[in-house]
Scaffold this active site. Structure first.
Site, short mmCIF file in Angstrom:
data_model
loop_
_atom_site.label_atom_id
_atom_site.label_comp_id
_atom_site.label_asym_id
_atom_site.label_seq_id
_atom_site.Cartn_x
_atom_site.Cartn_y
_atom_site.Cartn_z
CD GLU A 92 3.54 45.10 -36.67
OE1 GLU A 92 3.41 44.63 -35.52
OE2 GLU A 92 2.59 45.38 -37.40
CB SER B 117 -2.81 41.67 -42.55
OG SER B 117 -2.98 43.04 -42.35
C1 LIG Z 1 -3.90 47.83 -43.74
C2 LIG Z 1 -3.98 47.50 -42.29
C3 LIG Z 1 -3.58 46.25 -41.85
C4 LIG Z 1 -3.68 45.92 -40.52
N1 LIG Z 1 -3.32 44.66 -40.13
C5 LIG Z 1 -3.48 44.28 -38.83
C6 LIG Z 1 -3.19 42.95 -38.40
O1 LIG Z 1 -2.77 42.11 -39.20
N2 LIG Z 1 -3.39 42.62 -37.11
C7 LIG Z 1 -3.84 43.51 -36.20
O2 LIG Z 1 -3.97 43.16 -35.03
N3 LIG Z 1 -4.14 44.79 -36.55
C8 LIG Z 1 -3.97 45.20 -37.86
N4 LIG Z 1 -4.28 46.48 -38.24
C9 LIG Z 1 -4.89 47.37 -37.26
C10 LIG Z 1 -4.04 48.51 -36.77
O3 LIG Z 1 -3.04 48.08 -35.92
C11 LIG Z 1 -4.99 49.52 -36.11
O4 LIG Z 1 -5.80 50.04 -37.11
C12 LIG Z 1 -4.24 50.62 -35.40
O5 LIG Z 1 -3.65 50.15 -34.24
C13 LIG Z 1 -5.17 51.81 -35.08
O6 LIG Z 1 -6.28 51.39 -34.34
P1 LIG Z 1 -7.77 51.80 -34.78
O7 LIG Z 1 -7.92 51.44 -36.20
O8 LIG Z 1 -8.69 51.23 -33.81
O9 LIG Z 1 -7.80 53.37 -34.69
P2 LIG Z 1 -7.97 54.24 -33.36
O10 LIG Z 1 -7.05 53.75 -32.31
O11 LIG Z 1 -9.41 54.37 -33.01
O12 LIG Z 1 -7.43 55.62 -33.89
C14 LIG Z 1 -8.22 56.59 -34.59
C15 LIG Z 1 -7.44 57.88 -34.66
O13 LIG Z 1 -7.20 58.36 -33.33
C16 LIG Z 1 -5.82 58.56 -33.13
N5 LIG Z 1 -5.46 58.26 -31.75
C17 LIG Z 1 -5.76 57.18 -31.01
N6 LIG Z 1 -5.18 57.24 -29.81
C18 LIG Z 1 -4.51 58.40 -29.76
C19 LIG Z 1 -3.68 59.03 -28.78
N7 LIG Z 1 -3.41 58.48 -27.57
N8 LIG Z 1 -3.13 60.20 -29.11
C20 LIG Z 1 -3.37 60.79 -30.33
N9 LIG Z 1 -4.11 60.25 -31.26
C21 LIG Z 1 -4.68 59.06 -30.99
C22 LIG Z 1 -5.15 57.61 -34.09
O14 LIG Z 1 -3.83 58.02 -34.40
C23 LIG Z 1 -6.06 57.68 -35.29
O15 LIG Z 1 -5.73 58.80 -36.05
C24 LIG Z 1 -4.19 46.86 -39.59
C25 LIG Z 1 -4.57 48.12 -40.03
C26 LIG Z 1 -4.48 48.44 -41.36
C27 LIG Z 1 -4.90 49.81 -41.80
#
Ligand SMILES: Cc1cc2nc3c(=O)[nH]c(=O)nc-3n(C[C@H](O)[C@H](O)[C@H](O)COP(=O)(O)OP(=O)(O)OC[C@H]3O[C@@H](n4cnc5c(N)ncnc54)[C@H](O)[C@@H]3O)c2cc1C
Lengths: 372, 401
Positions: free
Chosen positions: B237, B154
């Site tokens: 956060e 972000s």
């Molecule tokens: C609008 C927005 C702003 C963001 N800004 C930032 C930022 O500024 N800096 C930054 O570093 N990141 C940022 N993020 C990233 C955010 O932190 C990640 O998207 C988040 O940690 C999820 O990781 P992923 O997208 O890889 O999804 P994944 O980890 O691949 O997850 C996919 C799905 O699997 C589920 N899942 C994963 N692991 C498990 C588990 N152990 N048990 C059950 N379910 C599980 C998740 O809940 C999700 O439903 C942002 C995300 C969004 C949407």
């Protein structure tokens, strides 16, 4: 601004819990389920001695002068214990007598209630099961000595042990509240067998039941605001009891999920179960906020106290039903047995959900307040 | 228990209200420079950095006062301050773990939004499982050489600095080999590519680091301490107070009421339809419960209690609520709720990002909250393990470890 309990309130909660853990164990509750009377005289007397029955009554009438907040703390514990008995209806009737009663009425009933001699109840629902006070159908005709009541009240809690009933009826002056002796002539009681053996309801049929002119509570024709206030206290009280029931179900589920093993591991390590428990906790914590906010609001007569009471009843009714229901799911087959305790709380929460205004009723009140 | 605001709090609220009445910009502020100027005014009035110690340019006031300011700003729909990630989470992390030099160099400029910050944590293959991140930082003595890719960053396109998690040791267990660095975003080795979000805006980005340089003096804590430090950031956060958010939801509810009076179906205004009323009653009950819960958290913060893992309950609660809330609003509004630019008064609402938008943008934004800062599923894992004490799940990476 402080959302935490005072030391006195914590003491009340802890001592109530300790007392009920000893005197209202699930086994004791089950004994009362099988008892035709359904509640314990000995327990009631002890509750009087602990000051619970006069908790919110003025000190001049043997009470402790506390408020809805303390009552909610106690009701939470009673719900957690699955305690069967007329605590809430007695509290509501007493509060109405305290608020609107004549000197004579107060002197007659409040000390008797505080010492545990008399139980009381409220007969609010007519055949259409409409909680709005203005929907009252029961009629009160003028007679020489007072009034004659005709009509039928449904789902009157604990009528068979009450010494006095609060009955709203339509008098020539308008909506009026009467203090009625359940043994009065022309009044028949038909007990109903409900799903929760810890909730006893009766249908009360009034056929020209005579009541004296001194049985009117407050001014004739002016019962509307009194009934609104009574329903609000009932809503918050029932919400507190449901919260206690839900908290108990959550605790039992978490304990069970730690020890029950399937597929070589505790079921609590499966996300499907763990996440369910997390969602249950969320609903319980939100319910806690809703109940105590509303109880405080009623005591403080805050600007939003009417709204808060409806919010608490509508929210906690849904939440407690879900939490108690999911606790059965977490337990599997054993949760479905009569021997296991979960259904004590599951049934109690369901019974309370339908009382003092159900969710639909309170949601409509909310919309009227915020959107007219 | 007493939920009345103290006379001092009420006086403070009145003061904030007066200040906002004269100072809130009358029109939207699309240009970054205008947002920075507005931010600066808020800061000088004492309404930004309220919880930061005075020594670092903050105001050292109470959570209650901060909540009052956020609440009043939400009430009038004032543009929020910028640099939220910096001020909310990164700055406090530097305050806890940083060196004196780092504090002197970075904190004040962060507060005044002279320098904009971003958070370089997530990677394409390390999201929820953040500890598996692959970006490398090689120790070169006076600096670290950084190579790898971050994503979902972000504010990336406008950021001057980033807080970075990178692997400094690939031989130890995955969460032990991570270090935390401050990275200058304005250098040749850092390339930011905006990513368009479902709202149509590009508020997050991909960040590619190719032989980027981070000075040794920009290492936070010790080498290998990065995971522990990241936990601090995530704690801040998730633990943020939600009162201001709830007030923004409430403002939207009043817009909804207005809409249901104006829009008609079946020969009557929507507000007279019992099905609509039932939905609105449920929405408002839930909204109020969120408000009570926010007050409860605020009271605990005010009493000096730290919410710890319980902050996961708050985050889970309001983000999941927000999704249901806007879903119901769009059910009620029908296609009116789906317009992306507003033509009528009732179509404008504040989105959870704090930016004005329409019902449609608010509805779309609501999908983000349950993903970022630890998804709802991750929050439920935390609640289950750390609040309820349920046994840990069996996980392939734990079996290996
Ligand atoms: C609008 C927005 C702003 C963001 N800004 C930032 C930022 O500024 N800096 C930054 O570093 N990141 C940022 N993020 C990233 C955010 O932190 C990640 O998207 C988040 O940690 C999820 O990781 P992923 O997208 O890889 O999804 P994944 O980890 O691949 O997850 C996919 C799905 O699997 C589920 N899942 C994963 N692991 C498990 C588990 N152990 N048990 C059950 N379910 C599980 C998740 O809940 C999700 O439903 C942002 C995300 C969004 C949407």
């Amino acid at each position: 601004m402080d959302f935490s309990f005072s030391p006195d309130q914590r003491l009340l909660r802890d001592s109530a819990r300790a007392f009920l853990d000893e005197h209202a164990k699930p086994a004791a509750v089950r004994l009362l389920w099988d008892d035709p009377r359904g509640e314990s005289e000995a327990l009631w007397k002890e509750m009087a001695q602990l000051g619970w029955l006069g908790l919110a009554l003025p000190e001049a009438y043997g009470g402790s002068g506390l408020g809805m907040l303390e009552a909610a703390i106690l009701l939470h514990e009673l719900g957690r214990a699955g305690y069967p008995g007329p605590y809430l209806p007695t509290l509501l009737a007493a509060a109405a007598i305290g608020a609107a009663g004549s000197e004579g009425q107060k002197a007659r009933w409040l000390p008797a209630i505080a010492t545990g001699e008399a139980r009381a109840s409220v007969a609010l629902l007519d055949a259409e099961l409409d909680w709005r006070p203005e929907a009252t159908a029961m009629r009160a005709e003028k007679t020489g000595a007072g009034f004659a009541l005709s009509g039928r009240k449904h789902f009157v809690p604990w009528a068979h042990v009450a010494r006095v009933l609060l009955v709203p009826a339509r008098a020539p002056e308008g909506l009026t509240l009467f203090l009625v002796d359940p043994g009065a002539g022309g009044l028949t009681q038909t007990p109903a067998q409900a799903m929760d053996p810890g909730t006893r309801w009766s249908t009360m049929t009034f056929e020209r039941t005579p009541v004296g002119a001194d049985a009117v509570l407050g001014a004739p024709g002016q019962a509307g605001p009194l009934l609104d206030a009574l329903l609000r206290q009932g809503a918050v009280g029932a919400a507190a009891e449901m919260l206690g029931a839900a908290r108990r179900c959550l605790d039992l589920s978490v304990e069970y999920a730690k020890v029950r093993e399937q597929f070589g591991q505790p079921i609590g390590s499966f996300q499907a179960i763990r996440h369910k428990c997390a969602e249950m906790l969320l609903e319980v914590e939100n319910s806690h906020s809703a109940v105590y906010y509303a109880a405080w609001a009623l005591d403080a007569r805050s600007e939003d106290h009417e709204l808060a009471a409806s919010v608490a009843k509508a929210y906690v009714g849904d939440a407690a039903r879900r939490v108690c229901g999911e606790s059965i799911q977490v337990h599997g087959g054993i949760g479905f047995t009569w021997e296991y305790d979960l259904h004590i709380y599951f049934k109690r929460a369901k019974a309370l959900e339908a009382q003092y205004g159900d969710g639909d009723y309170h949601r409509e009140l909310i919309v009227r307040r915020v959107a007219a | 228990m007493d939920l009345n605001y103290s006379p001092e709090d009420r006086a403070f609220r009145a003061e904030v209200r007066r200040w906002l009445e004269t100072n809130v910009p009358k029109q939207e502020l699309p240009a970054l420079e205008d947002r920075k100027a507005w931010h600066r005014r808020l800061y000088e009035a004492g309404y930004v950095g309220m919880l930061w110690p005075k020594a670092y340019g903050g105001w050292g006031t109470t959570p209650m006062r901060q909540a009052i300011v956020q609440d009043e700003m939400a009430r009038v729909g004032a543009p929020p301050p910028i640099n939220g990630l910096g001020i909310g989470f990164i700055g406090p992390t530097i305050i806890v773990h940083g060196t004196d030099w780092q504090k002197q160099r970075y904190l004040k400029k962060m507060l005044t939004a002279e320098e904009i910050w971003c958070q370089l944590y997530s990677e394409p293959n390390a999201g929820s499982d953040l500890a598996s991140l692959k970006t490398r930082a090689e120790d070169q003595g006076d600096h670290f050489l950084v190579n790898g890719q971050k994503i979902w960053t972000s504010a990336g396109p406008i950021a001057d600095w980033g807080i970075l998690l990178a692997r400094t040791d690939s031989k130890v267990a995955k969460h032990r080999g991570i270090s935390c660095l401050l990275l200058n975003m304005r250098q040749p080795g850092v390339e930011v590519r905006p990513l368009k979000q479902i709202t149509g805006h590009a508020l997050f980005s991909e960040v590619f680091m190719t032989n980027a340089r981070a000075d040794r003096r920009d290492l936070i804590g010790a080498v290998g301490q990065g995971w522990e430090i990241a936990q601090t950031t995530l704690g801040y956060e998730r633990g943020a107070n939600s009162l201001g958010r709830v007030t923004r939801y409430a403002a939207a509810f009043h817009q909804l009421v207005r809409a249901t009076r104006e829009l008609r179906r079946g020969g009557r205004p929507l507000i007279e339809d019992p099905a609509v009323r039932a939905k609105m009653g449920r929405m408002f009950a839930e909204l109020e419960v969120q408000r009570y819960a926010a007050l409860r958290v605020l009271s605990a913060l005010q009493n000096g209690e730290s919410p710890g893992a319980a902050s996961s309950i708050t985050k889970l609660s309001y983000t999941e609520f927000e999704k249901r809330y806007y879903e119901t609003a769009l059910e009620i509004l029908g296609p009116w709720g789906q317009l992306m630019s507003s033509r009528e008064e009732f179509e404008d609402v504040d989105t959870s990002s704090g930016e004005p938008g329409t019902w449609a943008t608010a509805f779309l934004w609501a999908r983000a909250g349950t993903i970022y800062s630890g998804s709802s599923e991750i929050q439920k894992n935390i609640i289950g393990e750390r609040v309820l004490g349920l046994p840990k799940e069996v996980r392939a990476d734990r079996l290996k470890a």
